[in-house]
Design an enzyme around this catalytic site. Sequence first.
Site, PDB file in Angstrom:
ATOM      1  N   CYS A 114      40.802  14.865  39.701  1.00 50.47           N
ATOM      2  CA  CYS A 114      39.794  15.772  39.204  1.00 50.47           C
ATOM      3  C   CYS A 114      39.375  16.777  40.392  1.00 50.47           C
ATOM      4  CB  CYS A 114      38.830  15.502  38.377  1.00 50.47           C
ATOM      5  SG  CYS A 114      39.248  14.536  36.994  1.00 50.47           S
ATOM      6  N   HIS A 247      33.362  21.162  38.641  1.00 47.48           N
ATOM      7  CA  HIS A 247      34.322  20.365  37.775  1.00 47.48           C
ATOM      8  C   HIS A 247      33.621  20.133  36.488  1.00 47.48           C
ATOM      9  CE1 HIS A 247      37.162  17.335  36.173  1.00 47.48           C
ATOM     10  NE2 HIS A 247      36.515  16.488  36.328  1.00 47.48           N
ATOM     11  N   ASN A 277      37.582  17.947  29.579  1.00 49.22           N
ATOM     12  CA  ASN A 277      37.642  17.550  31.122  1.00 49.22           C
ATOM     13  C   ASN A 277      39.255  17.694  31.211  1.00 49.22           C
ATOM     14  OD1 ASN A 277      38.181  16.676  33.508  1.00 49.22           O
ATOM     15  ND2 ASN A 277      36.910  14.919  33.232  1.00 49.22           N
TER      16      ASN A 277
HETATM   17  O1  UT7 Z   1      36.611  13.664  35.702  1.00 48.57           O
HETATM   18  C1  UT7 Z   1      36.422  12.634  36.355  1.00 48.57           C
HETATM   19  C2  UT7 Z   1      34.996  12.200  36.374  1.00 48.57           C
HETATM   20  N1  UT7 Z   1      34.505  11.603  35.355  1.00 48.57           N
HETATM   21  C3  UT7 Z   1      33.453  11.656  35.030  1.00 48.57           C
HETATM   22  O2  UT7 Z   1      32.564  12.336  35.379  1.00 48.57           O
HETATM   23  C4  UT7 Z   1      32.933  10.945  33.774  1.00 48.57           C
HETATM   24  C5  UT7 Z   1      31.649  10.258  33.993  1.00 48.57           C
HETATM   25  N2  UT7 Z   1      31.004   9.495  32.825  1.00 48.57           N
HETATM   26  C6  UT7 Z   1      30.550   9.918  31.860  1.00 48.57           C
HETATM   27  O3  UT7 Z   1      30.371  11.050  31.858  1.00 48.57           O
HETATM   28  C7  UT7 Z   1      29.730   9.198  31.087  1.00 48.57           C
HETATM   29  O4  UT7 Z   1      29.564   7.633  31.506  1.00 48.57           O
HETATM   30  C8  UT7 Z   1      30.435   8.710  29.735  1.00 48.57           C
HETATM   31  C9  UT7 Z   1      30.478  10.136  28.907  1.00 48.57           C
HETATM   32  C10 UT7 Z   1      31.831   8.520  29.814  1.00 48.57           C
HETATM   33  C11 UT7 Z   1      29.819   7.733  28.740  1.00 48.57           C
HETATM   34  O5  UT7 Z   1      28.646   8.180  28.500  1.00 48.57           O
HETATM   35  P1  UT7 Z   1      27.538   6.857  28.864  1.00 48.57           P
HETATM   36  O6  UT7 Z   1      26.051   7.683  28.580  1.00 48.57           O
HETATM   37  O7  UT7 Z   1      27.407   6.250  30.127  1.00 48.57           O
HETATM   38  O8  UT7 Z   1      27.561   5.857  27.746  1.00 48.57           O
HETATM   39  P2  UT7 Z   1      28.058   4.247  27.934  1.00 48.57           P
HETATM   40  O9  UT7 Z   1      29.463   4.016  28.328  1.00 48.57           O
HETATM   41  O10 UT7 Z   1      27.075   3.570  28.396  1.00 48.57           O
HETATM   42  O11 UT7 Z   1      28.214   3.790  26.319  1.00 48.57           O
HETATM   43  C12 UT7 Z   1      26.949   4.021  25.535  1.00 48.57           C
HETATM   44  C13 UT7 Z   1      27.606   3.406  24.211  1.00 48.57           C
HETATM   45  C14 UT7 Z   1      28.073   2.181  24.145  1.00 48.57           C
HETATM   46  O12 UT7 Z   1      27.844   1.415  22.979  1.00 48.57           O
HETATM   47  P3  UT7 Z   1      26.748   0.228  23.259  1.00 48.57           P
HETATM   48  O13 UT7 Z   1      27.479  -0.717  23.923  1.00 48.57           O
HETATM   49  O14 UT7 Z   1      25.538   0.850  23.627  1.00 48.57           O
HETATM   50  O15 UT7 Z   1      26.820  -0.402  21.632  1.00 48.57           O
HETATM   51  C15 UT7 Z   1      29.441   2.720  23.797  1.00 48.57           C
HETATM   52  O16 UT7 Z   1      30.420   1.629  23.015  1.00 48.57           O
HETATM   53  O17 UT7 Z   1      28.425   4.480  23.300  1.00 48.57           O
HETATM   54  C16 UT7 Z   1      29.621   3.695  23.089  1.00 48.57           C
HETATM   55  N3  UT7 Z   1      30.513   5.059  23.004  1.00 48.57           N
HETATM   56  C17 UT7 Z   1      31.040   5.550  22.002  1.00 48.57           C
HETATM   57  N4  UT7 Z   1      30.216   5.837  21.000  1.00 48.57           N
HETATM   58  C18 UT7 Z   1      30.715   6.740  20.135  1.00 48.57           C
HETATM   59  C19 UT7 Z   1      31.387   4.873  24.089  1.00 48.57           C
HETATM   60  N5  UT7 Z   1      32.393   5.989  23.826  1.00 48.57           N
HETATM   61  C20 UT7 Z   1      32.101   6.266  22.466  1.00 48.57           C
HETATM   62  C21 UT7 Z   1      32.493   7.492  21.629  1.00 48.57           C
HETATM   63  N6  UT7 Z   1      31.609   7.516  20.357  1.00 48.57           N
HETATM   64  N7  UT7 Z   1      33.291   8.173  21.955  1.00 48.57           N
END
Ligand code: UT7
Length: 320
Positions: A114, A247, A277
């Site tokens: 990225c 980005h 993204n």
């Molecule tokens: O381009 C390269 C750079 N990439 C990035 O910068 C990405 C950086 N990371 C992020 O943007 C975030 O970490 C994410 C958007 C990927 C995830 O957000 P988060 O606030 O860190 O969520 P999480 O991974 O902690 O997940 C929270 C909850 C989980 O459920 P539990 O364990 O709390 O019950 C996940 O299973 O959200 C759940 N979850 C979803 N729910 C609905 C994860 N993906 C989804 C989804 N829909 N698509």
Amino acid sequence: MRIFSRVSGTGGYLPGNPVRNDDLVAHGIETSDAWIVTRTGIRARHLSAGETSSQMARKAALKALEMANIAAAELDLILVATSTPDYIFPSTACLLQGALGNKGATAFDVQAVCSGFVYALAVADKFIQSGSHKKALVVGAETFSRILDWSDRSTCVLFGDGAGAVVLEAAETSGVLATALHADGSQAGILSVPGQIAGGVVTGDPFLRMEGQAVFKSAVRVLAAVAEECCHAAGMETGDIDWLIPHQANIRIIEATGRKMGLPMEKVVVTLDRHGNTSAASVPLALDEAVRDGRIRRGQKFLLEGVGGGFTWGAALIEF
Ligand code: UT7
């Protein structure tokens, strides 16, 4: 006298129609519009229906060449930033060169995920500053839909396909003022596609895997720091820039970076809501949008920022 790399043209291309969050739900992905919008800011993305990175790169490049008012045959450097090349080889840059009808230019791919476009732009700037090259085409082109595991909701909802392009020309005044590029290979595992091809078969995992929270934390930590480094290299403060073009991965990362830099969101270009993204394509696509809609004007200063797999990050400060 210093030679500057002046941005003389920009172009962008997105395949097909927007695919909205609810369309993903309708296709059986266990997610919701509310979750995706709240956690990321993404509302839609474009997905290729077979178009390759080099084909999308060509469409973006033609628009950039038209704006720059130069012919493809005049280019002496063609760089493509991509992590989703058409083939293992030849490079996507050589395929693009062939499709544009250019012969003889230096052409190669840059792989920094990225951060790829910012890396490629910085490389092109060094070539131009050295005096060896005068007209460069720098493209970010990605078909991330090919490497997404559609059963992994934590990644598949985040990415989209597309291409963005910039023409850089040697100039005596204005252009790229400073660049800063960094990487930390000890964090390679937090964002990767760990598969390999051996003996004609894919071994290992051919899909994108991401430790979202680790990437999030690293991105917030490095983006404000590299912005400051890049601005200081040009004798400026981050608050002096007219536009930030970061980005486009997560609106929360973008907002945190803007806050740390002392920039209101009105000075930040955001396409994430409509593009998702698009990895190396995200920065040139956002730049092209803001140039074409008249937000970025000649004489203004903007900062491009990339962050992603590797772990890589970088910035480029440009006077338009
Ligand atoms: O381009 C390269 C750079 N990439 C990035 O910068 C990405 C950086 N990371 C992020 O943007 C975030 O970490 C994410 C958007 C990927 C995830 O957000 P988060 O606030 O860190 O969520 P999480 O991974 O902690 O997940 C929270 C909850 C989980 O459920 P539990 O364990 O709390 O019950 C996940 O299973 O959200 C759940 N979850 C979803 N729910 C609905 C994860 N993906 C989804 C989804 N829909 N698509």
